[in-house]
Scaffold this active site. Structure first.
Site, mmCIF file in Angstrom:
data_model
loop_
_atom_site.group_PDB
_atom_site.id
_atom_site.type_symbol
_atom_site.label_atom_id
_atom_site.label_comp_id
_atom_site.label_asym_id
_atom_site.label_seq_id
_atom_site.Cartn_x
_atom_site.Cartn_y
_atom_site.Cartn_z
ATOM 1 N N CYS A 224 20.721 43.117 39.380
ATOM 2 C CA CYS A 224 19.733 43.447 38.167
ATOM 3 C C CYS A 224 19.679 42.056 37.285
ATOM 4 O O CYS A 224 18.548 42.030 36.590
ATOM 5 C CB CYS A 224 19.726 44.509 37.585
ATOM 6 S SG CYS A 224 19.161 46.055 38.715
ATOM 7 N N HIS B 164 15.268 43.864 30.969
ATOM 8 C CA HIS B 164 15.168 44.489 31.978
ATOM 9 C C HIS B 164 14.860 45.998 32.198
ATOM 10 O O HIS B 164 15.190 46.779 31.336
ATOM 11 C CB HIS B 164 16.808 44.208 32.770
ATOM 12 C CG HIS B 164 16.997 45.066 34.085
ATOM 13 N ND1 HIS B 164 16.107 44.748 35.214
ATOM 14 C CD2 HIS B 164 17.917 46.018 34.722
ATOM 15 C CE1 HIS B 164 16.337 45.561 35.967
ATOM 16 N NE2 HIS B 164 17.635 46.500 35.710
ATOM 17 N N ASN C 293 12.263 50.612 38.248
ATOM 18 C CA ASN C 293 13.502 49.364 38.220
ATOM 19 C C ASN C 293 13.189 48.641 39.518
ATOM 20 O O ASN C 293 13.568 48.969 40.792
ATOM 21 C CB ASN C 293 14.797 50.055 38.222
ATOM 22 C CG ASN C 293 15.815 48.736 37.876
ATOM 23 O OD1 ASN C 293 15.477 47.556 38.167
ATOM 24 N ND2 ASN C 293 16.886 49.266 37.607
#
Ligand code: UT7
Length: 331
Positions: A116, A256, A286
């Site tokens: 990520c 994020h 996500n």
């Protein structure tokens, strides 16, 4: 001669049309809209349904959006980096295919993988090439087809992830705008808590691994959550301190999008007002490497030249960090 900094001069995005809602997930696994919304902030995510299309499809679309909106000649691009945790194939580079398809025929290209944090680390790489004076146009794309590695019978992961892509063009700037500072970290202790066991060199795919669903993402959510909350907040605080920034002088947090609660914890630690926090997790979930550039594309019209942006990410590995960047244009 003025010092050369690396500025983002254009952004683009793409998300697939198919919307996977919390209501549809309720029909697939034992979950409910109330649980997902209150624990994660996610309402829906986009899924690339068409067979035979991988991450490069998303990356190409996002790059084309950037190119067409900004009248960029792809032949002028020097380097294409695709930040991704879900490359089209294990060996043939997704970035190389993407560069060729968008007409960046004079560029070289490669993939960058840091789960990520892929796009965040990619910002460091892209900026370094520009600051060194070696290249003038670096296209950084964050793209992930997370649906290709998700077990849609596992309620702990299938509610979180979605597919998407975003792109940012880095160019030299002589006004001191763009990339200012970074604090990037990693720790191999994280490997146990967020991973795909099979399909790599330790455990190649076999009938056995397929039977055991080891080709899907496995996450120990609670552990990752704890690490994410403390580490994302720590690095963001550190970047502010190091650059004498305060909650008043920071214009935007670009975090994020893994969980609304992690984002809020980071914003609270640096005392940032809610309206300064970019958030689109409710729409996309996500999207791993795509979260940061998707935010930039969604908020582009609100950004002003000279705005102070603090990027922060946390991901598998573990990988995490924060970057301070001054926005370089007003739309
Ligand atoms: O982007 C890369 C980094 N990743 C992250 O940052 C993700 C970090 N982790 C998280 O965001 C959260 O840990 C999750 C959203 C994954 C899970 O939320 P949580 O508040 O940590 O829940 P939990 O795993 O502690 O589970 C709480 C309860 C459990 O039931 P019991 O044991 O308390 O009876 C789970 O079985 O919730 C249950 N549960 C669910 N219930 C309904 C877990 N998933 C679901 C679900 N629907 N989808």
């Amino acid at each position: 001669m003025a010092k050369i900094t690396a500025a983002i001069t254009a952004v683009g995005k793409y998300v697939p049309d198919y919307i996977l809602t919390n209501q549809e997930l309720e029909t697939m696994v034992d979950t409910n809209d109330e649980w997902i919304t209150s624990r994660t902030g996610i309402k829906e995510r986009r899924i690339l349904k068409e067979e035979g299309k991988g991450t490069s499809f998303l990356a190409i679309k996002a790059a084309e959006d950037l190119i067409h909106k900004n009248n960029i000649d792809p032949k002028d691009i020097d380097l294409v980096i695709v930040a991704t945790a879900t490359p089209d194939m294990l060996v043939a580079s997704t970035a190389v295919y993407t560069a060729t398809k968008i007409g960046a025929i004079n560029a070289f290209a490669y993939d960058l993988q840091a789960a990520c944090s892929s796009f965040l680390y990619g910002m460091s790489t892209a900026s370094s090439y520009i600051e060194s004076g070696r290249y003038k146009k670096v296209l950084l794309i964050g793209a992930d087809k997370m649906s290709s590695i998700i077990d849609y019978t596992d309620r702990a992961t299938c509610i979180i992830f979605g597919d998407g892509a975003g792109a940012a063009l880095f160019e030299p700037n002589e006004e001191g705008l763009g990339f200012q500072d970074e604090y990037l970290r990693s720790d191999g202790v994280g490997r146990e808590f967020l991973k795909i066991d099979a399909g790599g060199s330790i455990l190649p795919t076999s009938e056995e691994t397929l039977k055991n669903n080891q080709h899907y993402v496995h996450q120990e959510g609670r552990t990752v959550f704890k690490f994410a909350v403390s580490n994302m907040a720590d690095v963001s605080e550190k970047i502010l301190e190091r650059n004498n920034l305060t909650k008043e002088t920071v214009n935007w947090l670009v975090p994020h999008q893994a969980n609304k609660r992690i984002i809020e914890a980071t914003a609270n630690r640096i005392g940032l007002a809610e309206e300064k926090v970019m958030m689109n997790i409710s729409k996309y979930g996500n999207t791993t490497s795509a979260t940061l550039p998707l935010l930039l594309a969604d908020y582009e019209k609100e950004l002003k030249k000279g705005d102070n942006l603090i990027f922060a990410a946390f991901g598998g590995g573990f990988t995490w960090g924060s970057i301070y960047l001054k926005w370089a244009y007003t739309k």
